[in-house]
Design a protein around this motif. Structure first.
Motif, PDB file in Angstrom:
ATOM      1  N   ALA A  34       5.564  38.777 -24.893  1.00  0.00           N
ATOM      2  CA  ALA A  34       5.865  37.182 -25.443  1.00  0.00           C
ATOM      3  C   ALA A  34       6.885  37.068 -24.460  1.00  0.00           C
ATOM      4  N   LEU A  35       7.746  38.101 -24.112  1.00  0.00           N
ATOM      5  CA  LEU A  35       8.870  37.678 -23.175  1.00  0.00           C
ATOM      6  C   LEU A  35       8.310  37.567 -21.578  1.00  0.00           C
ATOM      7  N   ARG A  36       7.384  38.497 -21.444  1.00  0.00           N
ATOM      8  CA  ARG A  36       6.954  38.383 -20.242  1.00  0.00           C
ATOM      9  C   ARG A  36       6.361  37.014 -19.910  1.00  0.00           C
ATOM     10  N   ALA A  56      16.370  30.301 -20.175  1.00  0.00           N
ATOM     11  CA  ALA A  56      15.481  29.272 -20.166  1.00  0.00           C
ATOM     12  C   ALA A  56      14.303  29.691 -21.266  1.00  0.00           C
ATOM     13  N   ALA A  57      14.086  31.003 -21.191  1.00  0.00           N
ATOM     14  CA  ALA A  57      12.799  31.504 -22.022  1.00  0.00           C
ATOM     15  C   ALA A  57      13.176  31.179 -23.694  1.00  0.00           C
ATOM     16  N   LEU A  58      14.453  31.377 -24.024  1.00  0.00           N
ATOM     17  CA  LEU A  58      14.887  31.325 -25.221  1.00  0.00           C
ATOM     18  C   LEU A  58      15.290  30.114 -25.641  1.00  0.00           C
ATOM     19  N   PHE A  63      14.065  42.420 -23.037  1.00  0.00           N
ATOM     20  CA  PHE A  63      13.573  42.232 -24.349  1.00  0.00           C
ATOM     21  C   PHE A  63      14.514  43.061 -25.374  1.00  0.00           C
ATOM     22  N   CYS A  64      14.965  44.126 -25.047  1.00  0.00           N
ATOM     23  CA  CYS A  64      15.846  45.096 -25.812  1.00  0.00           C
ATOM     24  C   CYS A  64      17.160  44.435 -26.177  1.00  0.00           C
ATOM     25  N   ARG A  75      11.259  35.813 -34.145  1.00  0.00           N
ATOM     26  CA  ARG A  75      10.069  34.906 -33.883  1.00  0.00           C
ATOM     27  C   ARG A  75       9.336  34.284 -32.700  1.00  0.00           C
ATOM     28  N   LEU A  76      10.641  34.332 -31.811  1.00  0.00           N
ATOM     29  CA  LEU A  76      10.513  33.676 -30.446  1.00  0.00           C
ATOM     30  C   LEU A  76       9.613  34.827 -29.539  1.00  0.00           C
ATOM     31  N   LEU A  77      10.340  35.875 -29.861  1.00  0.00           N
ATOM     32  CA  LEU A  77       9.908  37.107 -28.922  1.00  0.00           C
ATOM     33  C   LEU A  77       9.350  38.150 -29.873  1.00  0.00           C
ATOM     34  N   PRO A  78       8.383  38.145 -30.428  1.00  0.00           N
ATOM     35  CA  PRO A  78       7.787  39.138 -31.230  1.00  0.00           C
ATOM     36  C   PRO A  78       7.664  40.571 -30.385  1.00  0.00           C
TER      37      PRO A  78
END
Length: 299
Positions: free
Chosen positions: A19-21, A68-70, A40-41, A12-15
């Motif tokens: 989104a990760l970028r 941090a991103a997660l 991402f993978c 959900r956070l990284l669809p």
């Protein structure tokens, strides 16, 4: 593997990759396309990723930025020659066990051996702590500079990397409720075994272009001028072509620009380089080569 391996909340956070970028950009980590895809993978598939590259290109920072991103804990294991399970996985709290034995003797009660090897006596080190993390999202486990560890330790990691589990003789197999996102880094000081590489995604992080390096520097040195950051990035690229024993990476470039800004330097020139060279080049022979190269003009 499915998204569920790393938890639905990660999906959900990284669809998608973008989104990760954006999330990495939000924590001031400007990643190239290959690095974003590899992270991402790793996050979505629950598969470890091995990041290789020269020291200072941002491998460790990639794991920190991903955590941090997660918005999840970063659990870091710094590898070195001779590292063992007591420092990486677990150890027993022997003083507390001895105290329990003495208390039982004082009370005249029997103390079963199994009772001495429970959670209350177990000290979790980074690998076990990452497996036992029970937050909303899996922890990011950074196994830093795995090439500095020896072959035996590398072999021990195979169960963790392949199955998301470890075996503790007194307790049996400890399996993660949700696999940590595992990021391994290597400076290529030695070749890693095929068995480890087969269990990992792989990405080689190259030095960034001068343009991207300048932007990274400006993010990490707040208030630094664009002109100075761009000049520093171009100069560092030239220095790497000199065949230095330890070419400066982006980490050293950041330190250098911070030193230049602190001294009020407006532009990179010979005197500026000479005064601050210790922030950029860390070997005496390399410093002599830089000073005699003419790359930045006379001091």
């Amino acid at each position: 593997m499915s998204d569920d391996v790393s938890g639905g909340s990660v999906a959900r956070l990284l669809p998608d990759v973008d989104a990760l970028r954006l999330a990495l950009d939000g924590v001031d980590y400007l990643a190239d396309d290959g690095t974003v895809m590899a992270l991402f993978c790793a996050a979505r598939l629950g598969q470890p990723v091995l990041l290789e590259g020269e020291p200072g290109v941002g491998k460790t920072e990639a794991a920190k930025a991903l955590a941090a991103a997660l918005d999840t804990p970063l659990v870091r294991l710094q590898c070195y020659e001779g590292i063992d399970l007591a420092e990486a996985l677990y150890e027993w709290n022997y003083p507390r066990q001895l105290l329990a034995i003495r208390l039982a003797e004082a009370r005249g009660t029997d103390l079963a051996e199994d009772s001495l090897f429970g959670d209350e006596f177990l000290i979790a080190r980074p690998l076990l702590a990452a497996l036992r993390h029970d937050g909303e999202r899996p922890a990011v486990l950074l196994i830093d500079e795995v090439d500095r560890a020896d072959d035996d330790f590398e072999a021990f990691l195979l169960e963790l990397l392949g199955e998301g589990a470890v075996t503790i003789p007194e307790l049996g197999t400890v399996r993660a409720a949700q696999r940590p996102v595992v990021v391994l880094t290597s400076n290529r000081t030695r070749e890693l075994h095929d068995a480890l590489k087969r269990r990992c995604l792989f990405h080689d992080i190259a030095y960034p272009s001068p343009e991207r390096a300048a932007e990274i520097v400006r993010r990490r040195v707040p208030g630094s001028s664009r002109t100075l950051a761009e000049q520093a990035a171009r100069t560092v690229e030239q220095l790497r072509a000199l065949g230095l024993q330890k070419p400066p990476g982006i980490a050293e470039t950041i330190d250098w620009v911070a030193a230049l800004e602190l001294l009020g330097v407006q532009a990179v020139d010979g005197p500026a380089v000479d005064r601050t060279l210790g922030s950029l080049v860390k070997y005496a022979d390399d410093q002599r080569l830089v000073r005699s190269s003419g790359v930045v003009g006379p001091p």
